[in-house]
Design an enzyme around this catalytic site. Structure first.
Site, short mmCIF file in Angstrom:
data_model
loop_
_atom_site.label_atom_id
_atom_site.label_comp_id
_atom_site.label_asym_id
_atom_site.label_seq_id
_atom_site.Cartn_x
_atom_site.Cartn_y
_atom_site.Cartn_z
N LYS A 196 0.86 -1.18 0.00
CA LYS A 196 0.00 0.00 0.00
C LYS A 196 0.90 1.23 0.00
O LYS A 196 1.70 1.42 0.90
CB LYS A 196 -0.89 0.00 1.23
CG LYS A 196 -1.73 1.27 1.34
CD LYS A 196 -2.74 1.18 2.45
CE LYS A 196 -3.56 2.44 2.54
NZ LYS A 196 -4.58 2.37 3.58
N LYS A 249 -2.27 -1.59 -3.75
CA LYS A 249 -3.12 -0.41 -3.68
C LYS A 249 -2.29 0.85 -3.79
O LYS A 249 -1.27 0.95 -3.10
CB LYS A 249 -3.84 -0.42 -2.33
CG LYS A 249 -4.66 0.81 -2.05
CD LYS A 249 -5.31 0.65 -0.73
CE LYS A 249 -6.10 1.92 -0.45
NZ LYS A 249 -6.65 1.94 0.86
N SER A 275 -10.27 5.43 -4.68
CA SER A 275 -11.20 6.55 -4.85
C SER A 275 -10.73 7.57 -5.88
O SER A 275 -11.53 8.03 -6.70
CB SER A 275 -11.43 7.22 -3.50
OG SER A 275 -10.20 7.67 -2.93
C1 PBG Z 1 -7.02 3.79 5.52
C2 PBG Z 1 -7.57 3.47 4.18
C3 PBG Z 1 -7.46 4.31 3.08
C4 PBG Z 1 -8.11 3.68 2.03
C5 PBG Z 1 -8.60 2.46 2.48
N1 PBG Z 1 -8.25 2.33 3.84
C6 PBG Z 1 -6.88 5.67 2.96
C7 PBG Z 1 -5.58 5.98 3.54
O1 PBG Z 1 -4.71 5.14 3.71
O2 PBG Z 1 -5.41 7.16 3.86
C8 PBG Z 1 -8.21 4.28 0.66
C9 PBG Z 1 -9.26 3.78 -0.26
C10 PBG Z 1 -9.53 4.65 -1.43
O3 PBG Z 1 -8.88 5.68 -1.67
O4 PBG Z 1 -10.45 4.30 -2.18
N2 PBG Z 1 -6.76 2.80 6.40
#
Ligand code: PBG
Length: 326
Positions: A196, A249, A275
């Protein structure tokens, strides 16, 4: 002209093109991320994600009728907590009977065949907006694991099928796994957010959850977008610690990472079409700058082609309509 190899022959009709198509996409590949909030009769559109809403429970159940009728068989549920419920320790995340846990149980009851994935990270519950416990502006690793263990146990008790640790703390998969096992939840799966990245593409999601960090950024735990070999290390650790599926991700700027994990691990690889990737396509389509439906299907197919078996995507419903032949 003497051209012995004419690849265009394999593209001459729709039937032939379908016959030689290498990658396929099916509705059962999708995991639909959904947002739940407290209250009654709430359906609030996320500003930066047209067509995506935060629902209170009853409305969520109604929406799920539509979602499951489309053939979608898995969701990933995220909670939106009011600021007043947040604290340093994310204590709301492991209290019993919170609206989030009740929603999981209610969904499971009404849609027993639907696979429910839950998010395991502190940020929706944290007054610091970080995924870990903060002390003097530092994110503590090991103290966070204890909170994650309590949080995931509560989610398992509520009926989660898959736990999705999305925080990128070290050692979390092993720690969560052994705590689940110790408590009799050996059947609860873990889909690890293995690679991630610290990405700009999460912006709209943080709008949805009102969960942006209150200071700094997430670069001491999420990965540097410049790194690839490090993704292998993260995946190796998660694999050894017992993850059932590995996730990459975001998806689109990281198709090479999806491919890398696909080639190196014999467990299913998932990708999160995040997103910001959704918002980009939607915004351009709304402006008439590209054909949104075609762009959507191309995006999803590219993620499958790279080697992801399953895709977490906000496009799930729209793509399902197309795949079902309308
Ligand atoms: C946080 C989390 C995030 C997303 C899923 N879980 C955002 C982040 O790490 O700040 C992002 C999902 C998306 O952008 O669709 N634990």
């Amino acid at each position: 002209m003497n051209i012995s190899r004419r690849p265009r022959r394999n593209r001459k009709s729709s039937a032939i093109r379908d016959l030689v198509q290498e990658t396929t996409l099916q509705v059962s590949d999708f995991i639909f991320p959904m947002f739940v909030q407290e209250g009654t009769n709430q359906k609030v559109e996320v500003k930066s994600m047209p067509g995506i809403y935060r629902f209170s429970l009853e409305n969520l159940l109604e929406e799920l009728k539509e979602v499951t009728d489309l053939g979608i068989r898995a969701i990933d549920l995220f909670p939106n907590y009011a600021e007043s419920k947040k604290d340093r320790f994310a204590s709301e995340s492991y209290k019993e009977d919170t609206f989030y846990l009740k929603a999981i149980t209610a969904i499971k009851e009404k849609f027993p065949d639907l696979a429910i994935m839950t998010d395991a990270a502190m940020d929706p519950y944290s007054s610091d907006g970080h995924d870990g416990l903060v002390e003097n502006e530092k994110i503590l690793n090991d103290a966070t694991l204890e909170i994650l263990a309590k949080m995931t146990l509560a989610q398992a008790k509520a009926g989660a099928d898959i736990i999705g640790p999305s925080d990128m703390m070290d050692g979390r998969i092993g720690y969560i796994r052994s705590n689940l096992d110790l408590n009799g939840f050996t059947d609860v799966s873990i889909m690890s957010y293995s690679a991630k990245y610290a990405s700009a593409f999460y912006g709209p999601f943080r709008d949805a959850l009102e969960s942006a960090p209150k200071f700094g950024d997430k670069k001491t735990y999420q990965m540097n977008p410049a790194n690839k070999r490090e993704a292998l290390l993260e995946a190796q650790l998660d694999f050894q610690e017992g993850a059932d599926m590995l996730m990459v991700k975001p998806a689109l700027s990281y198709l090479d990472i999806i491919r890398l994990l696909h080639e190196n691990f014999d467990i299913p690889i998932a990708a999160y079409n995040v997103s910001g990737e959704y918002a980009m396509v939607k915004a351009a389509a709304q402006n008439g700058w590209l054909d949104g439906e075609r762009a959507m299907m191309e995006v999803l197919m590219s993620i499958r082609r790279a080697g992801a078996k399953c895709i977490l995507t906000y496009f799930a419903k729209e793509a399902a309509v197309i795949l079902n032949g309308r």
